[in-house]
Scaffold this active site. Structure first.
Site, PDB file in Angstrom:
ATOM      1  CE  LYS A  46      -2.290  -1.067   3.836  1.00 14.73           C
ATOM      2  NZ  LYS A  46      -1.647  -2.342   4.189  1.00 14.73           N
TER       3      LYS A  46
ATOM      4  NE  ARG B 180      -4.135  -1.609  10.224  1.00 17.27           N
ATOM      5  CZ  ARG B 180      -3.073  -0.945   9.771  1.00 17.27           C
ATOM      6  NH1 ARG B 180      -3.175   0.302   9.378  1.00 17.27           N
ATOM      7  NH2 ARG B 180      -1.905  -1.543   9.693  1.00 17.27           N
TER       8      ARG B 180
ATOM      9  NE  ARG C  59       7.549  -2.763   5.764  1.00 20.14           N
ATOM     10  CZ  ARG C  59       6.260  -2.495   5.882  1.00 20.14           C
ATOM     11  NH1 ARG C  59       5.548  -2.138   4.821  1.00 20.14           N
ATOM     12  NH2 ARG C  59       5.649  -2.631   7.037  1.00 20.14           N
TER      13      ARG C  59
ATOM     14  NE  ARG D 124       6.741  -0.441  10.118  1.00 24.82           N
ATOM     15  CZ  ARG D 124       5.598  -0.314   9.458  1.00 24.82           C
ATOM     16  NH1 ARG D 124       5.544   0.394   8.351  1.00 24.82           N
ATOM     17  NH2 ARG D 124       4.500  -0.899   9.887  1.00 24.82           N
TER      18      ARG D 124
ATOM     19  NE  ARG E  18       1.927  -4.958  11.360  1.00 21.70           N
ATOM     20  CZ  ARG E  18       2.829  -4.570  10.466  1.00 21.70           C
ATOM     21  NH1 ARG E  18       4.035  -5.105  10.451  1.00 21.70           N
ATOM     22  NH2 ARG E  18       2.537  -3.668   9.567  1.00 21.70           N
TER      23      ARG E  18
HETATM   24  P1  AMP Z   1       0.885   0.548   9.281  1.00 26.00           P
HETATM   25  O1  AMP Z   1       2.109   1.345   9.010  1.00 26.00           O
HETATM   26  O2  AMP Z   1      -0.305   0.979   8.458  1.00 26.00           O
HETATM   27  O3  AMP Z   1       1.122  -0.939   9.195  1.00 26.00           O
HETATM   28  O4  AMP Z   1       0.447   0.863  10.811  1.00 26.00           O
HETATM   29  C1  AMP Z   1       1.313   0.580  11.876  1.00 26.00           C
HETATM   30  C2  AMP Z   1       0.513   0.396  13.152  1.00 26.00           C
HETATM   31  O5  AMP Z   1      -0.222   1.605  13.444  1.00 26.00           O
HETATM   32  C3  AMP Z   1      -0.538  -0.698  13.113  1.00 26.00           C
HETATM   33  O6  AMP Z   1       0.010  -1.992  13.392  1.00 26.00           O
HETATM   34  C4  AMP Z   1      -1.497  -0.237  14.198  1.00 26.00           C
HETATM   35  O7  AMP Z   1      -0.966  -0.480  15.498  1.00 26.00           O
HETATM   36  C5  AMP Z   1      -1.496   1.276  14.000  1.00 26.00           C
HETATM   37  N1  AMP Z   1      -2.525   1.715  13.033  1.00 26.00           N
HETATM   38  C6  AMP Z   1      -2.314   2.342  11.845  1.00 26.00           C
HETATM   39  N2  AMP Z   1      -3.476   2.612  11.231  1.00 26.00           N
HETATM   40  C7  AMP Z   1      -4.452   2.131  12.037  1.00 26.00           C
HETATM   41  C8  AMP Z   1      -5.873   2.081  11.943  1.00 26.00           C
HETATM   42  N3  AMP Z   1      -6.523   2.572  10.875  1.00 26.00           N
HETATM   43  N4  AMP Z   1      -6.557   1.499  12.957  1.00 26.00           N
HETATM   44  C9  AMP Z   1      -5.935   1.007  14.042  1.00 26.00           C
HETATM   45  N5  AMP Z   1      -4.585   0.996  14.189  1.00 26.00           N
HETATM   46  C10 AMP Z   1      -3.844   1.560  13.201  1.00 26.00           C
END
Ligand code: AMP
Length: 217
Positions: free
Chosen positions: A13, A88, A127, A160, A171
């Site tokens: 994404k 999400r 990554r 990360r 996840r």
């Molecule tokens: P990402 O970089 O999108 O994978 O987001 C990293 C982390 O941020 C996720 O594992 C969640 O802990 C939190 N997070 C990001 N976006 C959301 C969302 N829309 N709803 C809930 N948690 C989120």
């Protein structure tokens, strides 16, 4: 264009978002980036979400929705946006519809990047991210020119915390349970575009842009 990118963590994404913002000249809204920035800056929001991010769990809906609502009020979102990592959950998707409807707007397209669990684990554990500019690399498919250094600014790349294998699998399970129901949610609204994200990145970006051109308002 008002676009949502939907897909498992590691489906691509963030990388696709960069192509779309360059092409459509609209802002990239990554809730994950916003939370990581808040953690790095040590703000009140950052303190609330730090442990949740490290463990790979989801930030509670009310917090996420508030952050998104504030972001959408900024002037740069007038022409549109690319959401990456939001919504999400179904309540987050309902909240987005409500926020947009207050702005007399609606989503134009939801790009669903399909990928298997096996491919997710392989991609995410390889990554690397530049901690300075956020550029994303992959040690298998998108290597930096100099081992482990950002091509743009020479900063040492990092892994990360939530890209470690056991966190990645957690996840992914959370994604299947909480986020995959959004596929039906957006399919029912006739705005879902399915794409196989295991193909070459440039082909994927070209196909998505061609398809979006057909639904451009
Ligand atoms: P990402 O970089 O999108 O994978 O987001 C990293 C982390 O941020 C996720 O594992 C969640 O802990 C939190 N997070 C990001 N976006 C959301 C969302 N829309 N709803 C809930 N948690 C989120």
């Amino acid at each position: 264009m008002r676009i949502v990118l939907l897909g498992a963590p590691g489906a691509g994404k963030g990388t696709l978002a960069k192509d779309l913002i360059d092409y459509f000249k609209i802002p990239h809204i990554s809730t994950g980036d916003m939370f990581r920035e808040a953690v790095a800056a040590g703000t009140e929001l950052g303190r609330k979400v730090k442990n949740i991010l490290e463990s790979g769990l989801l930030v509670p809906d009310d917090i996420v929705i508030q952050v998104v609502e504030e972001r959408l009020k900024k002037g740069d979102c007038q022409k549109g946006f690319v959401f990456d990592g939001y919504p999400r959950t179904v309540p987050q998707a309902i909240a987005l519809d409500e926020i947009l409807s207050k702005m007399s707007a609606k989503l134009d397209a939801v790009i669903y990047l399909e990928i298997s669990e096996q491919a997710v684990v392989k991609r995410l554990t390889s990554r690397r991210v530049c901690p300075r500019c956020g550029r994303i690399y992959n040690m298998i498919s998108m290597r930096p020119k100099n081992d482990e250094q950002c091509d743009d600014d020479g900063t040492k790349l990092i892994i990360r915390d939530d890209d470690k294998e056991e966190v990645v699998r957690k996840r992914y399970r959370l994604y299947v349970e909480m986020t995959q129901p959004l596929v039906n949610y957006y399919q029912d609204k006739n705005i879902l575009i399915r794409v196989n994200s295991e193909i070459d990145h440039q082909d994927l970006a070209d196909r998505v842009i061609q398809t979006l051109e057909k639904v451009r308002p």
